[in-house]
Design an enzyme around this catalytic site. Structure first.
Site: not given
Ligand code: COA
Length: 412
Positions: A81, A113, A243
């Site tokens: 991709e 993916c 994945h």
């Molecule tokens: N210590 C430990 N864990 C922590 C933390 C800390 N200080 N602060 C946050 N976290 C955890 C949250 O609780 C959360 O865990 P959970 O998912 O088990 O609830 C995790 O870290 C992620 O944090 P959150 O704030 O909920 O999300 P984010 O805004 O950082 O976004 C994603 C996370 C994954 C959604 C983002 O990175 C993203 O969009 N990634 C791309 C997704 C992708 O590629 N999708 C494509 C196809 S599958």
């Protein structure tokens, strides 16, 4: 007729950024990346690598591992991709670099993916259909997961390529026919419009779409398996891999799969099974994701390599469930069976060595590479560094008259 993977190669770029450094620079608690996402380091692509060089490097390793000559390849499919051209497929560049013969079918596949699994299944069906006339298929997944600076997706970047030789000589690993489960749905969870270098992503929605697809496929795979073998999926499959857009997704996915197939259990009981499974069944597949990050089409197959390298001959005669998801979205749950010859494969693969050979870069270097600064100096550095890198056989040297230029490098 048996058809499956007779050899695997992987290429991981030679640079990495630590998630601790990224967290400090973004003023985010380190544990959010390390524990919240489960990531430790991520691969950074130097200017002398691109989806083509990564694909050709991985393919060369897969061919050498199996002793396959270029004239034995009758089908070459590249799934990506991160295509380098709207028209000319990555597979054509790779075809040229590897010197594969003209009597071959060569094309590129895209479905986010999920595309890698589509490519593998196309190759498996080509072999099963007997149209291969004794030739082998080369399937490559190659991607650079690049998100915007300072976005939630930034710590989930990564890059790498995985290559497979698919044939009917499958002592090593084959796929169980007619047991796959499929899922497709028209959603906007992650997409990259034409002209954009980084994707639009609705991360939380994407996770939900993924889990919906997994739930659907788990039911179907269970039904198909019951019809074919009379067995329950959780008894038939020894290891499950998923994945992984980020490492922690394995926990969300395994928990969802268990909850779907064991509806009589409550949340605490499912969590207890996950904890019991973790050390032996989940963690061994996570090394690649923790150290390399997301490699999109190859992500689930990097989990496979991590599992193979970790468990070694313990995996012989075991069944592995593979859940592949691609945004947009498409998904497939399939089952592979590990046969013999694992040790020889792993000796040639050197996945751990590739991870260990990498050079750590600073945030300043990351910013320069991200912004494509100092291209000429970086390309010169590439020419010098590659001689010391036994895994890099092809490098990108720039664009002339709108044509991408590549050279074969070094004596290796
Ligand atoms: N210590 C430990 N864990 C922590 C933390 C800390 N200080 N602060 C946050 N976290 C955890 C949250 O609780 C959360 O865990 P959970 O998912 O088990 O609830 C995790 O870290 C992620 O944090 P959150 O704030 O909920 O999300 P984010 O805004 O950082 O976004 C994603 C996370 C994954 C959604 C983002 O990175 C993203 O969009 N990634 C791309 C997704 C992708 O590629 N999708 C494509 C196809 S599958």
């Amino acid at each position: 007729m048996k058809a499956g993977i007779s050899s695997i190669g992987i290429y991981i770029p030679p640079l990495y950024l630590s998630h601790d450094d990224l967290a400090d620079a973004r003023d985010i608690p380190r544990d959010k990346y390390k524990i919240g996402l489960g990531n430790i380091n991520m691969a950074i692509v130097p200017p002398w690598d691109d989806p083509v060089t990564m694909a050709a490097n991985a393919a060369k390793m897969a061919m050498e591992a199996a002793g396959v000559e270029k004239d034995e390849i009758g089908l070459l499919i590249v799934s990506t991709e991160t295509g380098v051209d709207q028209s000319k497929p990555v597979s054509s560049f790779v075809h040229g670099l590897l010197g594969i013969g003209r009597r071959s079918r060569v094309y590129e596949i895209k479905h986010a993916c999920y595309g890698g699994t589509v490519a593998i299944m196309n190759a498996v069906n080509w072999v099963r259909s007997q149209h291969h006339r004794g030739k082998k298929a080369l399937v490559i997944t190659t991607d650079i997961a690049k998100y915007g600076l300072n976005t939630a997706g930034e710590p989930t970047q990564g890059a790498g390529a995985v290559a497979f030789i698919i044939s009917d000589e499958t002592e090593f690993m084959h796929f169980l026919p007619s047991m796959n489960a499929f899922y497709s749905n028209d959603v906007h969870d992650f997409w990259r419009p034409n002209g954009y270098a980084t994707p639009m992503v609705d991360g939380k929605y994407s996770i939900q779409c993924y889990l919906d697809a997994l739930e659907f496929c788990s039911h179907d795979l269970q039904d198909n398996l019951m019809q074919e073998t009379g067995k329950h999926l959780l008894d038939f499959v020894d290891y499950f891999i998923y994945h992984l857009p980020f490492t922690k997704m394995a926990k969300k996915a395994h928990t969802k799969m268990l909850a779907t197939l064991r509806p009589e259990l409550n949340e605490e009981q499912i969590a207890a099974i996950y904890e019991a499974d973790y050390a032996d069944k989940i963690q061994p597949a996570l090394t690649g994701s923790q150290q390399v990050g997301n490699i999109y089409t190859g992500s689930v197959y990097m989990c496979l390599l991590s599992l193979l390298e970790s468990k070694q001959e313990e995996l012989e005669n075991k069944n592995i469930g593979i859940f592949s998801y691609g945004s947009g979205c498409g998904a497939e749950f399939l089952i592979s069976h590990v046969g013999r010859g694992l040790q020889q494969q792993l000796q040639k693969l050197n996945f751990r060595k590739q991870i260990d050979r990498r050079i750590k870069i600073s945030m300043d270097e990351y910013a320069a590479i991200y912004g494509d600064k100092d291209q000429a100096a970086a390309l010169q550095m590439g020419m010098e560094l590659q001689d010391a890198d036994p895994f890099s056989r092809f490098i990108f040297t720039g664009i002339k008259e709108h044509k991408r230029q590549y050279v074969k490098t070094g004596s290796h």
